[in-house]
Design a protein around this motif. Structure first.
Motif, PDB file in Angstrom:
ATOM      1  N   LEU A  36      -2.047  10.757  -6.779  1.00  0.00           N
ATOM      2  CA  LEU A  36      -2.231   9.554  -5.973  1.00  0.00           C
ATOM      3  C   LEU A  36      -0.905   8.816  -5.913  1.00  0.00           C
ATOM      4  N   LYS A  37      -0.636   8.167  -4.803  1.00  0.00           N
ATOM      5  CA  LYS A  37       0.627   7.426  -4.674  1.00  0.00           C
ATOM      6  C   LYS A  37       0.360   6.087  -4.004  1.00  0.00           C
ATOM      7  N   ILE A  38       1.246   5.156  -4.282  1.00  0.00           N
ATOM      8  CA  ILE A  38       1.103   3.829  -3.698  1.00  0.00           C
ATOM      9  C   ILE A  38       2.197   3.615  -2.653  1.00  0.00           C
ATOM     10  N   ASN A  39       1.788   3.126  -1.514  1.00  0.00           N
ATOM     11  CA  ASN A  39       2.705   2.849  -0.408  1.00  0.00           C
ATOM     12  C   ASN A  39       3.293   1.452  -0.599  1.00  0.00           C
ATOM     13  N   LYS A  40       4.423   1.409  -1.307  1.00  0.00           N
ATOM     14  CA  LYS A  40       5.032   0.109  -1.622  1.00  0.00           C
ATOM     15  C   LYS A  40       5.545  -0.584  -0.368  1.00  0.00           C
ATOM     16  N   ASN A  41       5.982   0.196   0.616  1.00  0.00           N
ATOM     17  CA  ASN A  41       6.461  -0.405   1.879  1.00  0.00           C
ATOM     18  C   ASN A  41       5.334  -1.150   2.588  1.00  0.00           C
ATOM     19  N   MET A  42       4.149  -0.549   2.585  1.00  0.00           N
ATOM     20  CA  MET A  42       2.991  -1.182   3.224  1.00  0.00           C
ATOM     21  C   MET A  42       2.644  -2.501   2.543  1.00  0.00           C
ATOM     22  N   LEU A  43       2.605  -2.475   1.194  1.00  0.00           N
ATOM     23  CA  LEU A  43       2.297  -3.698   0.443  1.00  0.00           C
ATOM     24  C   LEU A  43       3.408  -4.727   0.606  1.00  0.00           C
ATOM     25  N   SER A  44       4.645  -4.256   0.661  1.00  0.00           N
ATOM     26  CA  SER A  44       5.787  -5.144   0.849  1.00  0.00           C
ATOM     27  C   SER A  44       5.671  -5.918   2.160  1.00  0.00           C
ATOM     28  N   GLN A  45       5.315  -5.207   3.226  1.00  0.00           N
ATOM     29  CA  GLN A  45       5.170  -5.848   4.531  1.00  0.00           C
ATOM     30  C   GLN A  45       3.977  -6.808   4.555  1.00  0.00           C
ATOM     31  N   LYS A  46       2.879  -6.393   3.920  1.00  0.00           N
ATOM     32  CA  LYS A  46       1.673  -7.220   3.941  1.00  0.00           C
ATOM     33  C   LYS A  46       1.842  -8.509   3.149  1.00  0.00           C
ATOM     34  N   LEU A  47       2.539  -8.409   1.998  1.00  0.00           N
ATOM     35  CA  LEU A  47       2.691  -9.578   1.127  1.00  0.00           C
ATOM     36  C   LEU A  47       4.003 -10.329   1.356  1.00  0.00           C
TER      37      LEU A  47
END
Length: 343
Positions: free
Chosen positions: A194-205
């Motif tokens: 499993l991996k976490i999309n840090k770019n997605m969370l970065s943009q959202k937050l």
């Protein structure tokens, strides 16, 4: 434990599975199957409600904020269902037929006092009937500091033994073959694929991806979250399995028995308790009552110091709901409000 707004925001996202995905490429390489095959099989596991999409489940945070776990045998009218589904201290409820009681409720609370106040307010707010209109409830208090085992996905070990015997397993009328089982096993254990999309969370937050990475590492270091994982649709068990709550009276060799139970794949949860004559409680998962009977008999024959027990059988059809995420959502919402009030 005091968390700032950003930590709470990150927890809210990752405990809901936002930004978490399966690493199809890595799993494809591990199993020697095409990426599209892996994706299709995983989609089938989700579609057939065998497992849920991956999340970071913050059990460490829950037990720190709510050191008290309460099991309640209650007599409730059908109209109480809306309250059961919405109350953020309740993570599961089952229909039962147990003496005067028709509902078993699983709850988290901070203290016995806060639990008592919460209970009194339920009657004042007309969420449950007063005593004269229902049978009295029976509550059992467990300390979350006395958890001996918490492994929601432990049953995968039992399924693996079944798979070795039969070369396939059937869950929820869905047949799982060699490839499907290896995918299931790898998604339920340790979160390696499993991996976490840090770019997605970065943009959202609206924060840098490196900050996301460092904050998640800190939450892990504080033992508020563990590795990400998929979980069975009934959290502790496959969708067609029984959950069985057992209270045990053990008169000798308690630690030896606990050590043995910890290694049992059928048991996701063990608590030391003090409830009348009972000093241990477990939740176990089984494909049938017959399976539980013979499994239970094995322990009765092995340990003659198990003096007595009480079993509560919870079938899939008895479930009103089971949603651990409701607890964390409510906890994060409460902490956010407190931060706003402090401004």
């Amino acid at each position: 434990m005091k968390l700032d707004k950003l930590n709470l925001q990150i927890l809210k996202e990752i405990s809901s599975g936002i930004g978490l995905t399966v690493d199809y490429g890595l799993l494809s390489e591990k199993l020697g199957k095409h990426r599209s095959t892996i994706k299709r099989r995983i989609d089938d596991l989700f579609k057939n409600k065998i497992i849920m999409p991956p999340i970071y489940f913050p059990f460490g945070l829950i037990t720190k904020e709510y050191p008290l776990f309460v099991l309640v045998f209650a007599d409730l009218p059908e109209s109480a269902k809306d309250w059961l589904l919405s109350d953020n201290n309740i993570f599961a409820a089952f229909k039962i037929i147990e003496g005067d009681h028709n509902t078993l409720i699983f709850e988290y609370h901070k203290t016995v006092l806060s639990y008592q106040i919460w209970r009194e307010n339920l009657v004042k707010q007309n969420k449950i009937p007063s005593r004269e209109h229902r049978h009295a409830s029976t509550s059992y208090y467990f300390s979350n500091n006395l958890i001996e085992k918490y492994e929601p996905n432990a049953i995968i070990g039992h399924l693996e033994e079944e798979f070795r015997k039969n070369k396939k397993i059937l869950i929820n009328n869905y047949e799982i073959d060699f490839v499907g089982f290896n995918i299931l096993k790898n998604l339920l254990l340790k979160g390696n694929y499993l991996k976490i999309n840090k770019n997605m969370l970065s943009q959202k937050l609206g924060i840098h991806r490196k900050t996301i990475e460092l904050r998640i590492k800190k939450l892990k270091k504080l033992k508020l979250i563990d590795y990400p994982s998929c979980y069975f649709s009934n959290f502790f068990a496959p969708p067609t399995y029984y959950l069985i709550l057992t209270f045990l009276e053990i008169e000798a060799k308690l630690e030896e028995i606990i050590a043995d139970l910890k290694n049992d794949y059928n048991i996701p949860i063990i608590y030391k308790i003090s409830a009348g004559k009972y000093n241990l409680s477990i939740i176990s998962s089984h494909p049938s009552i017959d399976d539980f009977f013979y499994w239970n008999l094995k322990y009765k024959n092995k340990f003659n110091s198990i003096k007595s027990q009480r079993n509560v059988y919870l079938s899939p059809n008895m479930k009103i709901f089971l949603n651990q995420n409701k607890i964390i959502d409510g906890l994060i919402e409460k902490e956010m409000k407190l931060l706003e009030m402090e401004k």
